[in-house]
Design an enzyme around this catalytic site. Structure first.
Site, mmCIF file in Angstrom:
data_model
loop_
_atom_site.group_PDB
_atom_site.id
_atom_site.type_symbol
_atom_site.label_atom_id
_atom_site.label_comp_id
_atom_site.label_asym_id
_atom_site.label_seq_id
_atom_site.Cartn_x
_atom_site.Cartn_y
_atom_site.Cartn_z
ATOM 1 N N THR A 413 0.719 -1.274 -0.034
ATOM 2 C CA THR A 413 -0.162 -0.068 0.008
ATOM 3 C C THR A 413 1.050 1.395 -0.086
ATOM 4 O O THR A 413 1.986 1.111 0.139
ATOM 5 C CB THR A 413 -1.123 -0.113 1.189
ATOM 6 N N SER A 479 -7.397 -2.184 6.725
ATOM 7 C CA SER A 479 -6.544 -1.606 7.815
ATOM 8 C C SER A 479 -6.259 -0.324 7.653
ATOM 9 O O SER A 479 -5.607 0.448 8.539
ATOM 10 C CB SER A 479 -5.409 -2.486 8.206
ATOM 11 N N GLY A 499 1.177 -0.755 4.740
ATOM 12 C CA GLY A 499 1.555 -1.646 5.918
ATOM 13 C C GLY A 499 0.698 -2.855 6.319
ATOM 14 O O GLY A 499 0.890 -3.361 7.244
ATOM 15 N N GLY A 500 -0.435 -3.148 5.499
ATOM 16 C CA GLY A 500 -1.283 -4.154 5.848
ATOM 17 C C GLY A 500 -1.872 -3.809 7.339
ATOM 18 O O GLY A 500 -2.283 -2.627 7.671
#
Ligand code: GLY
Length: 596
Positions: A413, A479, A499-500
């Protein structure tokens, strides 16, 4: 604890300074055709507007828009479109994202949900074969993982609602970068190399990213004429050109019949996407999440993202813990515990609100936070994973923490932050999910497709109550946590990160660093990170000081790099402090219209 705060007259002051400085008239000819790796500056302070992204070209294009009189929304779309060229393994028109906007004229915060959406043919067991989940790596590189892209509709919606330029203008700079090229840096080369095996399996991906059978060399100029043509098409015909018509045909064909080489050893499953799924896609406006933290108003992204609810719940738990004056070890101990507790609740309760009754008001209530905070022992870390709480309105108990189950999530992302001379602010996080998305470039179109549907849980993780199983037309839980913080109704901070699921802890840790540990914003962003997402061990970067927390019972495993944040702080004197990473992901690029 804050070292500075904006005044009520911030907007007027910024506008007055910008006018006095004559911004908005910088000639295009004064700027280079493209930026090089040496052009990145991670911190900039000044007036008239700011842009901060992971990439020098994206920041430059966004800044050009501001200089030409555009607003923060125009600049955000322009920068995001440029990231689709220069940061194509983390974002692009094949993916989705969440857009948070502070409107200076009204003092309101708005959000756009541009999340990718599962096709109507998707079922709760679509990632299960013969009773077991398909291998995660197989799911990533497949047609099955592709959700309807939300990014083009997000751009159109943002510009229609709050922009001052049309899509053609907003895409101009990005199209130039795609057509004329940009200088390949180490990050781009490394990220291409990390995808070499996958990209080699698809003629379209190899043709674009492995032109001579290998990733492009650092320092070479990389062009993407197919993407330039695709952007031209969107500029001419609007984003409907992607959701209907020939481009939609190409996307559906690529998903249903992935163009894998016959001799590839990869198992590439076809997907379920149909033309009707694309044609019916919407990027709705949603009410932001809101919590109050130490007198500040913290706005975030509501479900289907878990960003706003989890950051908000953790902040409430921290505030209930009364950390004012606490030493740094206790502050970080509570940061880790609050994060673990909030993740347990996220995993149990948060999913697409069109399918799941998310108890959002309870999750963000002070009563629930107090009940959760009561579990934290200042002298000893909780046994992880902790069980979820019961957000039912009855918050009188302080039970012993029970053990729960761990969640899983990946990392990728990108995030950008913009502000303009009128005081408008954007925090925008966008993605194609894995680094390189599903690995498949739509032939002749110059962009990768997302694998966002791997953000669903493939099987039930919550004992029959999993809110994040796949479903027809459902949006996978995210997230992403683009966040805007107001002080007395005016912007104080805007931030976000890739970063998930570590996005949530990165945003939370930067807020704790800035608001509780007294760091200035560059230090708060640069500081070594640790992430506790309700797992047995805390993941921590090498520089994070573990020793005092180990003494409280926290255990650690290494994570070489967590997040790649960007942020803007609105200083008391009306200046903007734009901050990007000094090192992570090759360092980011912050810029202001007029230096202080
Ligand atoms: N794909 C990352 C997220 O949505 O959290």
């Amino acid at each position: 604890m804050r070292s500075s705060r904006p005044t009520g007259s911030l907007v007027a002051l910024v506008a007055a300074v910008a006018l006095a400085l004559g911004v908005g008239v910088a000639p295009a000819s004064a700027r280079p055709p493209h930026s090089g790796p040496g052009d990145k500056v991670p911190v900039a302070t000044g007036y008239g507007g700011a842009v901060t992204t992971v990439d020098a070209d994206a920041t430059r294009v966004g800044l050009d828009v501001l200089r030409q009189g555009g607003n923060a929304v125009d600049a955000a779309v322009a920068a995001a479109a440029t990231l689709g060229v220069t940061e194509p393994f983390s974002s692009g028109i094949g993916g989705g994202g969440f857009f948070v906007y502070y409107d200076a004229a009204t003092g309101q915060v708005h959000t756009i949900d541009g999340r990718e959406t599962a096709p109507m043919a998707m079922r709760s067991d679509s990632f299960v074969e013969n009773g077991v989940s398909i291998p995660f790596a197989d799911a990533v590189t497949s047609g099955l993982s592709v959700g309807v892209p939300g990014t083009p509709r997000t751009w159109a919606t943002a510009l229609e609602q709050w922009g001052s330029v049309d899509l053609r203008t907003a895409l101009h700079g990005a199209t130039e970068v795609a057509r004329k090229g940009f200088v390949v840096d180490q990050t781009f080369a490394d990220q291409t190399a990390a995808n070499t095996a996958r990209f080699s399996a698809f003629k379209s991906s190899a043709h674009l990213y492995l032109r001579h059978g290998a990733p492009p060399a650092v320092g070479s100029v990389f062009r993407n004429p197919d993407l330039a043509k695709t952007y031209d098409l969107l500029a001419r015909n609007g984003v409907d050109a992607l959701y209907t018509g020939k481009l939609a045909d190409d996307i559906v064909e690529t998903v249903q019949d992935p163009p894998a080489h016959k001799n590839s050893t990869l198992v590439v499953r076809p997907g379920l996407l149909e033309l009707g799924d694309l044609a019916s896609y919407q990027a709705p406006l949603r009410a932001p999440t809101l919590v109050s933290y130490r007198g500040l108003d913290v706005y975030g992204m509501a479900p289907p993202s878990s960003g706003g609810s989890t950051v908000g719940e953790a902040l409430n738990i921290l505030e209930a813990s009364d950390l004012v004056g606490a030493d740094p070890t206790q502050t970080l101990h509570h940061y880790l515990e609050a994060s673990a507790l909030a993740f347990a609740d996220r995993n149990r309760y948060v999913g697409d609100p069109a399918f799941v009754d998310v108890p959002l008001a309870h999750l963000l209530s002070d009563g629930f936070a107090a009940e959760r905070a009561c579990l934290i022992d200042p002298a000893a870390a909780l046994i992880k994973p902790v069980a979820p709480g019961v957000p039912d309105g009855d918050y009188t108990s302080c039970e012993t923490a029970a053990v729960g189950t761990e969640g899983t999530d990946g990392q990728s992302t990108t995030h950008l932050t913009t502000a303009d001379q009128w005081g408008n602010v954007v925090a925008y996080t966008l993605t194609i999910e894995s680094l390189g998305g599903n690995g498949i470039v739509v032939p002749g179109r110059g962009f990768l497709l997302n694998n966002e549907l791997t953000d669903f849980n493939f099987t039930d993780t919550q004992g029959g109550n999993d809110p994040n199983l796949p479903g027809p037309g459902k949006r996978p839980r995210s997230s992403m946590a683009p966040t805007i913080v107001l002080a007395d109704g005016t912007p104080f901070l805007a931030l976000g990160s890739p970063g998930g699921s570590t996005i949530i802890t990165t945003v939370l840790q930067i807020l704790v660093n800035r608001l509780d540990l007294g760091m200035d914003l560059p230090a708060a962003v640069a500081a070594p990170r640790a992430t506790q997402r309700n797992t047995v061990a805390v993941q921590a970067e090498p520089g994070f000081d573990r020793t005092p927390l180990q003494a409280l019972g926290h255990t650690f495993v290494d994570n070489p790099e967590i997040g790649a944040a960007t942020a803007i702080e609105f200083l008391e004197d009306g200046a903007l402090l734009a901050v990007a990473e000094p090192v992570r992901r090759g360092g980011g690029s912050a810029a202001v219209v007029q230096d202080r």
